[in-house]
Write an enzyme that holds these catalytic residues in place. Structure first.
Site, PDB file in Angstrom:
ATOM      1  N   LEU A   1       0.862  -1.189   0.000  1.00 37.79           N
ATOM      2  CA  LEU A   1       0.000   0.000   0.000  1.00 37.79           C
ATOM      3  C   LEU A   1       0.899   1.239   0.000  1.00 37.79           C
ATOM      4  CD1 LEU A   1      -2.866   1.179   0.195  1.00 37.79           C
ATOM      5  CD2 LEU A   1      -2.668   1.045   2.664  1.00 37.79           C
ATOM      6  N   SER A   2       0.919   1.895  -1.138  1.00 33.22           N
ATOM      7  CA  SER A   2       1.924   2.917  -1.369  1.00 33.22           C
ATOM      8  C   SER A   2       1.738   4.134  -0.474  1.00 33.22           C
ATOM      9  CB  SER A   2       1.864   3.335  -2.830  1.00 33.22           C
ATOM     10  OG  SER A   2       2.559   4.538  -2.990  1.00 33.22           O
ATOM     11  N   LYS A   3       2.866   4.588   0.072  1.00 33.09           N
ATOM     12  CA  LYS A   3       2.866   5.767   0.936  1.00 33.09           C
ATOM     13  C   LYS A   3       2.333   6.980   0.210  1.00 33.09           C
ATOM     14  CE  LYS A   3       6.431   5.054   4.281  1.00 33.09           C
ATOM     15  NZ  LYS A   3       7.831   4.987   4.495  1.00 33.09           N
ATOM     16  N   ARG A   4       2.518   6.965  -1.093  1.00 37.30           N
ATOM     17  CA  ARG A   4       2.130   8.140  -1.867  1.00 37.30           C
ATOM     18  C   ARG A   4       0.620   8.234  -2.076  1.00 37.30           C
ATOM     19  NH1 ARG A   4       6.961   6.847  -4.134  1.00 37.30           N
ATOM     20  NH2 ARG A   4       5.947   5.387  -5.527  1.00 37.30           N
ATOM     21  N   LEU A   5      -0.068   7.103  -1.908  1.00 41.73           N
ATOM     22  CA  LEU A   5      -1.520   7.147  -2.089  1.00 41.73           C
ATOM     23  C   LEU A   5      -2.145   7.917  -0.932  1.00 41.73           C
ATOM     24  CD1 LEU A   5      -2.523   3.503  -3.091  1.00 41.73           C
ATOM     25  CD2 LEU A   5      -2.492   5.546  -4.521  1.00 41.73           C
TER      26      LEU A   5
END
Ligand code: GLU
Length: 491
Positions: A255-259
């Site tokens: 789960l991408s930090k950027r999302l």
């Protein structure tokens, strides 16, 4: 299980990732179930990634989720300080002790040299590892360099060709060949420890018994095991539970930090219920023994088994699916009584919303919202005058809206006040029949007149909340607007 002590060790590098909460949830429930302590330790040793307000945000988030800790930098505790930047002397002491014992060494390699080494390794497709140049410095050379104030780091000295065994509660026994373990820096040139030294020293000194953390830390664990051994603490190695890492909804990647959906802040702003999020996070890794999907947080305690110790979580990658979380949040909202729901909703909306009006709207909107933010567009017409978009009006299949609306006004004027909206349905069905238009279209026009929208909470209940004057004023206003527009088109 006695004297259970668990911790999260977040780094203050930005908004807490939902993964931190997932981990904290396990710690919290575990500590509660066994009467232990849940500790929050702030790992702020990476000064390049340090973000000023991040620690405060971490605590606000944990509070929001109700994941109360027993020891932390704010309230202290028996093993304070709980902020690593305030423990530098402790790490230094152990780093030098390791040098003394021959388990660590000074490294004077320059940044440029290391970069070149990395580059060469990359070209040769070798794993990035320190090439041990400084391991072979003799005592005099080291002393000479120290005397000349040459900047240094301290690296751990990893023995060759040894099997280092990590015992993980979920993955079982995993053997690592020590020759593939990097001679990791443990103390940096700025005097700060790296994560590896700090985590071992702190978990030991803070008497941590169980370490719940993401599986991404599993490859680091053999380094930690070696450090425990070097320091003579092998009997105090905590029990490791490397939790499966939360993946994106499509199952591809972490789960991408950027999302935006990875950050706790998103859920606060959108008006999710923290208890629903925790329930969802538990659900993606654990099956309730009674097959329940919705259950209180402490039910997750059923995932822990004491003898032999076992944690029932899936080892395969749990996926974080926002649509499912929204569904679950909606279920939570519908289960709440109107009184509690209004209270929570008001906390979300803030004081610019009138509590009494919100209360009246709750039963009308409860079935239609999945999170509190959905309430705002759905009910905005109650709090502010609608803006009429004639293109929306054109979707209503009525040829001369103006005339119809004038009939509505006439009918409303003729009704005794206060209006009895219970009777509206009958009254206006009859009017539609009299005017020979479809009831559905008629109600759509009526709805548009009071709200500027084609989708709202139930029409007549909304009218009741708006009140007699406001309702008539709005319809009159639309008559005027449609008149003007009609005039323009005719001309
Ligand atoms: N500081 C690490 C993190 O941010 C802690 C890892 C651990 O729990 O050992 O997740």
């Amino acid at each position: 299980m006695k004297n259970v002590r668990v911790r999260i060790a977040p780094s203050p590098t930005g908004y807490p990732h939902i993964g931190t909460i997932y981990q904290a949830m396990f710690d919290f429930v575990f500590a509660k179930k066994y009467g232990g302590k849940f500790i929050v330790r702030i790992e702020d040793t990476d000064r390049n990634r340090f973000v000023e307000k991040a620690e405060e945000i971490i605590f606000n988030s944990l509070d929001w989720f109700g994941l109360k800790s027993d020891e932390n930098p704010k309230i202290g505790g028996p093993y304070a300080p709980y902020r690593q930047s305030e423990r530098l002397d402790i790490y230094k002491k152990y780093a030098f002790e390791l040098v003394e014992k021959g388990h660590a060494y000074y490294c004077f390699c320059t940044k440029e040299r290391l970069e070149k080494m990395r580059g060469d390794q990359e070209t040769k497709k070798l794993p990035p590892m320190y090439d041990k140049t400084c391991l072979n410095l003799n005592k005099d050379q080291v002393e000479e360099n120290l005397k000349n104030n040459i900047p240094y780091v301290i690296r751990m000295k990893v023995p060759e060709n040894r099997k280092v065994v990590v015992l993980d509660t979920l993955a079982g026994e995993i053997g690592f060949n020590s020759s593939q373990i990097d001679h990791q820096v443990i103390l940096k040139s700025d005097g700060f420890p790296t994560y590896h030294l700090a985590v071992v020293v702190d978990d030991y000194l803070m008497k941590v018994t169980h370490v719940f953390r993401g599986k991404e830390w599993l490859p680091s664990t053999p380094k930690h095991i070696l450090l425990y051994e070097f320091l003579g603490w092998e009997d105090s190695i905590p029990t490791f539970i490397h939790l499966p890492v939360i993946l994106n909804a499509d199952g591809k990647g972490k789960l991408s930090k950027r999302l935006k959906t990875a950050s706790v802040d998103y859920y606060k702003n959108m008006g999710f219920l923290p208890e629903a999020i925790l329930n969802y996070l538990a659900n993606i890794v654990w099956n309730h023994p009674e097959g329940k999907e919705i259950y209180p947080l402490m039910d997750l305690g059923l995932a822990f088994h004491e003898d032999p110790f076992r944690v029932d979580v899936t080892s395969s990658g749990p996926r974080f699916d926002l649509t499912k979380l929204e569904w679950m949040n909606g279920e939570y909202l519908r289960k709440m009584d109107d009184e509690s729901l209004s209270k929570r909703l008001m906390e979300f909306l803030g004081s610019k919303y009138e509590g009494e009006v919100v209360k009246k709207l709750v039963p009308l909107t409860k079935e239609r919202i999945k999170k509190f933010a959905d309430f705002i567009p759905l009910t905005s017409f109650i709090f502010e005058e609608p803006k009429y978009d004639m293109e929306v009006l054109n979707k209503v299949k009525i040829e001369s809206p103006k005339e119809i609306l004038e009939e509505v006004i006439k009918t409303l004027d003729s009704l005794g006040k206060p209006w009895k909206v219970d009777a509206f349905e009958k009254t206006f069905r009859q009017l539609a029949e009299k005017l020979e238009i479809k009831v559905g279209d008629f109600f759509q026009l009526f709805r548009f007149a009071i709200s500027g929208k084609l989708v709202t909470p139930p029409l007549f209940e909304s009218i009741q909340i708006l009140g007699e004057k406001e309702t008539i004023d709005r319809i009159k206003k639309l008559v005027v607007i449609s008149n003007r527009i009609g005039g323009e088109t005719n001309g």
